[in-house]
Design a protein around this motif. Structure first.
Motif, PDB file in Angstrom:
ATOM      1  N   GLN A 224       0.841  -1.208   0.000  1.00  0.00           N
ATOM      2  CA  GLN A 224       0.000   0.000   0.000  1.00  0.00           C
ATOM      3  C   GLN A 224       0.873   1.253   0.000  1.00  0.00           C
ATOM      4  O   GLN A 224       1.705   1.401   0.906  1.00  0.00           O
ATOM      5  CB  GLN A 224      -0.860   0.033   1.272  1.00  0.00           C
ATOM      6  CG  GLN A 224      -1.781  -1.160   1.435  1.00  0.00           C
ATOM      7  CD  GLN A 224      -2.912  -1.138   0.438  1.00  0.00           C
ATOM      8  OE1 GLN A 224      -3.631  -0.150   0.335  1.00  0.00           O
ATOM      9  NE2 GLN A 224      -3.049  -2.210  -0.314  1.00  0.00           N
ATOM     10  N   PRO A 225       0.673   2.199  -0.938  1.00  0.00           N
ATOM     11  CA  PRO A 225       1.509   3.416  -0.949  1.00  0.00           C
ATOM     12  C   PRO A 225       0.906   4.536  -0.097  1.00  0.00           C
ATOM     13  O   PRO A 225       0.889   5.694  -0.511  1.00  0.00           O
ATOM     14  CB  PRO A 225       1.527   3.789  -2.427  1.00  0.00           C
ATOM     15  CG  PRO A 225       0.184   3.361  -2.908  1.00  0.00           C
ATOM     16  CD  PRO A 225      -0.213   2.148  -2.104  1.00  0.00           C
ATOM     17  N   PHE A 226       0.385   4.216   1.097  1.00  0.00           N
ATOM     18  CA  PHE A 226      -0.304   5.239   1.904  1.00  0.00           C
ATOM     19  C   PHE A 226       0.194   5.232   3.344  1.00  0.00           C
ATOM     20  O   PHE A 226       0.511   4.169   3.894  1.00  0.00           O
ATOM     21  CB  PHE A 226      -1.822   4.986   1.910  1.00  0.00           C
ATOM     22  CG  PHE A 226      -2.434   4.982   0.547  1.00  0.00           C
ATOM     23  CD1 PHE A 226      -2.621   6.170  -0.145  1.00  0.00           C
ATOM     24  CD2 PHE A 226      -2.792   3.788  -0.067  1.00  0.00           C
ATOM     25  CE1 PHE A 226      -3.175   6.164  -1.424  1.00  0.00           C
ATOM     26  CE2 PHE A 226      -3.333   3.777  -1.341  1.00  0.00           C
ATOM     27  CZ  PHE A 226      -3.525   4.974  -2.023  1.00  0.00           C
ATOM     28  N   THR A 227       0.234   6.424   3.933  1.00  0.00           N
ATOM     29  CA  THR A 227       0.411   6.555   5.379  1.00  0.00           C
ATOM     30  C   THR A 227      -0.764   7.388   5.860  1.00  0.00           C
ATOM     31  O   THR A 227      -1.568   7.860   5.039  1.00  0.00           O
ATOM     32  CB  THR A 227       1.721   7.301   5.730  1.00  0.00           C
ATOM     33  OG1 THR A 227       1.597   8.651   5.264  1.00  0.00           O
ATOM     34  CG2 THR A 227       2.931   6.643   5.096  1.00  0.00           C
ATOM     35  N   GLU A 228      -0.837   7.633   7.182  1.00  0.00           N
ATOM     36  CA  GLU A 228      -1.966   8.418   7.689  1.00  0.00           C
ATOM     37  C   GLU A 228      -1.938   9.846   7.143  1.00  0.00           C
ATOM     38  O   GLU A 228      -2.961  10.520   7.092  1.00  0.00           O
ATOM     39  CB  GLU A 228      -1.967   8.401   9.210  1.00  0.00           C
ATOM     40  CG  GLU A 228      -2.634   7.129   9.703  1.00  0.00           C
ATOM     41  CD  GLU A 228      -2.467   6.868  11.171  1.00  0.00           C
ATOM     42  OE1 GLU A 228      -1.960   7.740  11.879  1.00  0.00           O
ATOM     43  OE2 GLU A 228      -2.838   5.759  11.589  1.00  0.00           O
ATOM     44  N   SER A 229      -0.742  10.318   6.700  1.00  0.00           N
ATOM     45  CA  SER A 229      -0.680  11.697   6.205  1.00  0.00           C
ATOM     46  C   SER A 229      -0.765  11.799   4.684  1.00  0.00           C
ATOM     47  O   SER A 229      -0.702  12.890   4.136  1.00  0.00           O
ATOM     48  CB  SER A 229       0.590  12.383   6.716  1.00  0.00           C
ATOM     49  OG  SER A 229       1.696  11.563   6.446  1.00  0.00           O
ATOM     50  N   GLY A 230      -0.914  10.697   3.986  1.00  0.00           N
ATOM     51  CA  GLY A 230      -1.074  10.822   2.533  1.00  0.00           C
ATOM     52  C   GLY A 230      -0.463   9.669   1.761  1.00  0.00           C
ATOM     53  O   GLY A 230      -0.340   8.555   2.270  1.00  0.00           O
ATOM     54  N   ILE A 231      -0.068   9.971   0.502  1.00  0.00           N
ATOM     55  CA  ILE A 231       0.437   8.920  -0.384  1.00  0.00           C
ATOM     56  C   ILE A 231       1.941   9.084  -0.571  1.00  0.00           C
ATOM     57  O   ILE A 231       2.451  10.199  -0.679  1.00  0.00           O
ATOM     58  CB  ILE A 231      -0.322   8.958  -1.741  1.00  0.00           C
ATOM     59  CG1 ILE A 231       0.116   7.809  -2.649  1.00  0.00           C
ATOM     60  CG2 ILE A 231      -0.151  10.296  -2.458  1.00  0.00           C
ATOM     61  CD1 ILE A 231      -0.855   7.543  -3.796  1.00  0.00           C
ATOM     62  N   SER A 232       2.664   7.925  -0.566  1.00  0.00           N
ATOM     63  CA  SER A 232       4.105   7.991  -0.849  1.00  0.00           C
ATOM     64  C   SER A 232       4.570   6.627  -1.327  1.00  0.00           C
ATOM     65  O   SER A 232       4.146   5.591  -0.795  1.00  0.00           O
ATOM     66  CB  SER A 232       4.876   8.423   0.406  1.00  0.00           C
ATOM     67  OG  SER A 232       5.364   7.310   1.100  1.00  0.00           O
ATOM     68  N   ALA A 233       5.410   6.621  -2.345  1.00  0.00           N
ATOM     69  CA  ALA A 233       5.895   5.349  -2.910  1.00  0.00           C
ATOM     70  C   ALA A 233       6.656   4.546  -1.859  1.00  0.00           C
ATOM     71  O   ALA A 233       6.568   3.316  -1.812  1.00  0.00           O
ATOM     72  CB  ALA A 233       6.791   5.632  -4.114  1.00  0.00           C
ATOM     73  N   GLU A 234       7.367   5.234  -0.941  1.00  0.00           N
ATOM     74  CA  GLU A 234       8.170   4.525   0.073  1.00  0.00           C
ATOM     75  C   GLU A 234       7.284   3.712   1.032  1.00  0.00           C
ATOM     76  O   GLU A 234       7.705   2.691   1.552  1.00  0.00           O
ATOM     77  CB  GLU A 234       9.003   5.514   0.924  1.00  0.00           C
ATOM     78  CG  GLU A 234      10.148   6.208   0.201  1.00  0.00           C
ATOM     79  CD  GLU A 234       9.645   7.276  -0.772  1.00  0.00           C
ATOM     80  OE1 GLU A 234       8.791   8.083  -0.371  1.00  0.00           O
ATOM     81  OE2 GLU A 234      10.085   7.270  -1.933  1.00  0.00           O
TER      82      GLU A 234
END
Ligand code: ACO
Length: 377
Positions: A224-234
């Motif tokens: 999943q490319p998501f964290t609680e603050s948004g989207i990121s490839a990492e």
């Protein structure tokens, strides 16, 4: 009028593993397994997908040659070969689907060449086939009885399949569970009949499993490319945080944190044993009372094959000899959704179920689900 069973079939994988062979992976023995469960051997699918087993069982129930997946062994009974074009509905009960999209039912419809069928999967654990029969009967009745309501799909014949490869969900280091399970598939064809009664009563139940006595997490683990603050490839490299929430729901958070396998069946055997024995007797009592019949009117009871001792206990509670029950567990083990339709196929194929007989199919499982169906053969 009613929904009549006109075909019944089963299929088992080729590989058979006897009790003593399990010594290769856990500390166990034939005597313990046989006396505690009634199981002698089980079939494990190595080459065969669940779809192949479901296909072979369905062909056996429909009287078709079925040579798409020839390596699977199947047996069955049907009143007469069933035209694939006449099947309007496929219900596929499983806890171990090969795939999620398309549904396993849609794949089965494709493999069996059922041009007119609508198809869907259903999960009610080991009670899946009973839930499937009940749903199919309700759809047949709604479609054929003129009782108002919406204008519905015309449904005259339904294929109900129960199939599982529990070997994929088993912790093969856990002797408390791994000796119990096996793989297989069973199927039945239901037809709406203007004359015959067929299914006389159905009963479904869910008791909340608040103590998580029977669980299996089967999470989808795509990155999943998501964290609680948004989207990121990492973020794709991070573990999916929602899995931890699911683990907590099932009470396996600590086990998984300590390196335990997430996607295996965990069971408090004694709690399930007690629930199962009572649930089976209760469900039998319920369908009898709904149909206005007594135990003496019943020719055969086809139970979920989880443990011979559970069946004996239920027989004692009902006050009937265990010979009234179909026992098929010895060479299959517990095959979850496949257990009841395979035992049903055995009872039809051996001539134990004859036209006009009154039969109860009954099951219990994770959920905690339970249920029964009373029908005239
Ligand atoms: N081989 C040898 N010994 C074993 C094994 C094994 N495979 N498994 C457990 N034992 C040992 C235990 O460690 C225990 O030893 P201990 O007393 O030294 O600790 C002893 O045997 C007795 O264990 P119990 O758990 O008391 O055995 P029990 O008689 O309750 O039988 C069983 C266990 C067969 C699991 C039983 O509880 C049962 O059938 N429960 C219901 C299971 C079921 O029906 N599940 C259905 C749902 S599963 C599904 O739907 C996918």
């Amino acid at each position: 009028m009613g929904a009549v069973i006109i075909g019944s079939g089963k299929a088992l994988p080729q590989l058979e593993i006897a009790n003593d062979e399990l010594k290769a992976v856990v500390d166990t023995n034939d005597e313990w397994i046989r006396t505690r469960t009634g199981i002698s051997t089980r079939h494990i699918s190595v080459g065969e997908s669940a779809q192949e087993l479901a296909y072979a069982a369905s062909c056996a129930a429909m009287g078709l040659t079925g040579d798409l997946f020839p390596q699977t062994t199947s047996t069955g009974w049907c009143a007469q070969p069933i035209d694939p074009e006449s099947i309007d509905l496929v219900l596929y009960a499983t806890v171990s689907p090969d795939v999620v999209v398309p549904s396993c039912a849609a794949l089965l419809k494709r493999h069996l060449n059922l041009p007119n069928a609508v198809a869907m999967d259903l999960n009610a654990a080991c009670t899946g086939f009973i839930y499937g029969l009940t749903t199919a009967e309700a759809m047949l009745a709604a479609s054929n009885a003129s009782n108002g309501g919406a204008v519905r799909n015309p449904i005259k014949r339904a294929l109900v399949v129960g199939v599982d490869r529990l070997s994929r969900l088993t912790d093969w280091d856990d002797r408390n569970t791994c000796v119990l399970f096996g793989d297989g598939a069973g199927a039945a064809v239901l037809e709406w009949d203007a004359e015959r009664p067929g299914l006389l009563a159905t009963y479904l139940r869910n008791d909340d499993d608040v103590k998580n006595s029977l669980t299996c997490a089967h999470a989808i683990e795509a990155p999943q490319p998501f964290t609680e603050s948004g989207i990121s490839a990492e973020a794709k490299a991070d573990p999916d945080a929602s899995l931890a929430a699911a683990d907590e729901m099932l009470g396996i958070g600590d086990i998984v944190a300590e390196g335990g396998i997430r996607q295996v069946i965990r069971m408090d055997g004694r709690t399930i044993f007690k629930f199962a024995s009572n649930a089976m007797a209760d469900a039998v009592g319920e369908v009898l009372s709904r149909a206005g019949l007594a135990l003496d009117d019943i020719d055969c009871i086809v139970p979920h094959q989880a443990n011979e001792r559970i069946i004996r206990f239920a027989a004692k509670k009902l006050g009937i000899p265990e010979e009234r029950f179909q026992l098929s567990i010895a060479d299959t083990g517990n095959t979850s959704s496949a257990s009841v339709p395979m035992a049903l196929a055995d009872a039809y194929a051996s001539g134990r179920i004859k036209p006009g007989d009154k039969v109860i199919a009954v099951a219990f499982g994770g959920g905690l689900t339970s249920g029964a169906v009373l029908f005239e053969a």
